[in-house]
Design a protein around this motif. Structure first.
Motif, PDB file in Angstrom:
ATOM      1  N   ALA A  13       4.018  -5.513 -38.365  1.00 35.20           N
ATOM      2  CA  ALA A  13       4.054  -7.032 -38.492  1.00 35.20           C
ATOM      3  C   ALA A  13       3.488  -7.321 -39.964  1.00 35.20           C
ATOM      4  O   ALA A  13       4.030  -8.521 -40.601  1.00 35.20           O
ATOM      5  N   HIS A  14       2.770  -6.799 -40.372  1.00 31.94           N
ATOM      6  CA  HIS A  14       2.138  -6.984 -41.984  1.00 31.94           C
ATOM      7  C   HIS A  14       3.266  -6.845 -42.972  1.00 31.94           C
ATOM      8  O   HIS A  14       3.666  -7.655 -43.733  1.00 31.94           O
TER       9      HIS A  14
ATOM     10  N   ASN B  18      -0.785  -2.884 -36.207  1.00 29.98           N
ATOM     11  CA  ASN B  18       0.220  -3.773 -36.560  1.00 29.98           C
ATOM     12  C   ASN B  18       0.687  -3.750 -37.921  1.00 29.98           C
ATOM     13  O   ASN B  18       1.157  -4.834 -38.361  1.00 29.98           O
TER      14      ASN B  18
ATOM     15  N   ASP C  97       3.147 -10.506 -34.354  1.00 28.49           N
ATOM     16  CA  ASP C  97       2.191  -9.714 -33.800  1.00 28.49           C
ATOM     17  C   ASP C  97       1.627 -10.849 -32.566  1.00 28.49           C
ATOM     18  O   ASP C  97       0.282 -10.957 -32.451  1.00 28.49           O
TER      19      ASP C  97
ATOM     20  N   THR D 178       0.528 -11.782 -40.282  1.00 26.94           N
ATOM     21  CA  THR D 178       1.662 -11.055 -39.700  1.00 26.94           C
ATOM     22  C   THR D 178       2.649 -12.265 -39.041  1.00 26.94           C
ATOM     23  O   THR D 178       3.069 -11.925 -37.811  1.00 26.94           O
TER      24      THR D 178
END
Length: 131
Positions: free
Chosen positions: A83-84, A80, A117, A43
């Motif tokens: 973010a990935h 999240n 993240d 992330t």
């Protein structure tokens, strides 16, 4: 090889790590070769762009948020996914040539760790390889 530790302070952060990478290259003694900058996180990522005008980074942050909003119809249960996705698109490594014992970055270029993240402590691995 060297490691840079970066403590991010916000959910989304962009940290200029150019000086720390340059110091690792300088300490390696390598005059000609390559420098690999790698972020071992899913992330966070690393990229090269203008470091002179902070508005460029603000514009990148704004555009990333617009293209990949934090909240959407994502399936990943940790919450999240954005973010990935951001990290996957930008990438987790960069290769920079070394000449005369220094990075061959352009006049305005800088190396940035991008956190998507945070806040967290992140690790950046720097590998210097001689020609």
């Amino acid at each position: 090889m060297g490691t840079i530790k970066v403590r991010t302070t916000k959910h989304t952060s962009f940290v200029n790590i150019t000086n720390q990478v340059r110091e690792i290259v300088k300490n390696s003694g390598v005059k000609s070769g390559i420098c690999i900058v790698y972020v071992p996180h899913t992330t966070a990522c690393v990229f090269i762009n203008e470091g002179a005008d902070p508005d460029v980074i603000r514009d990148i942050a704004y555009s990333v948020e617009k293209l990949i909003p934090w909240k959407d119809n994502y399936a990943h249960s940790e919450g999240n996914s954005a973010a990935h996705i951001r990290s996957a698109i930008i990438g987790n490594s960069r290769v920079i040539p070394i000449e005369d014992g220094d990075l061959t970055l352009g006049t305005w270029e800088a190396i940035f760790l991008a956190e998507f993240d945070g806040p967290r402590e992140r690790k950046v691995i720097v590998k210097v390889i001689e020609d």
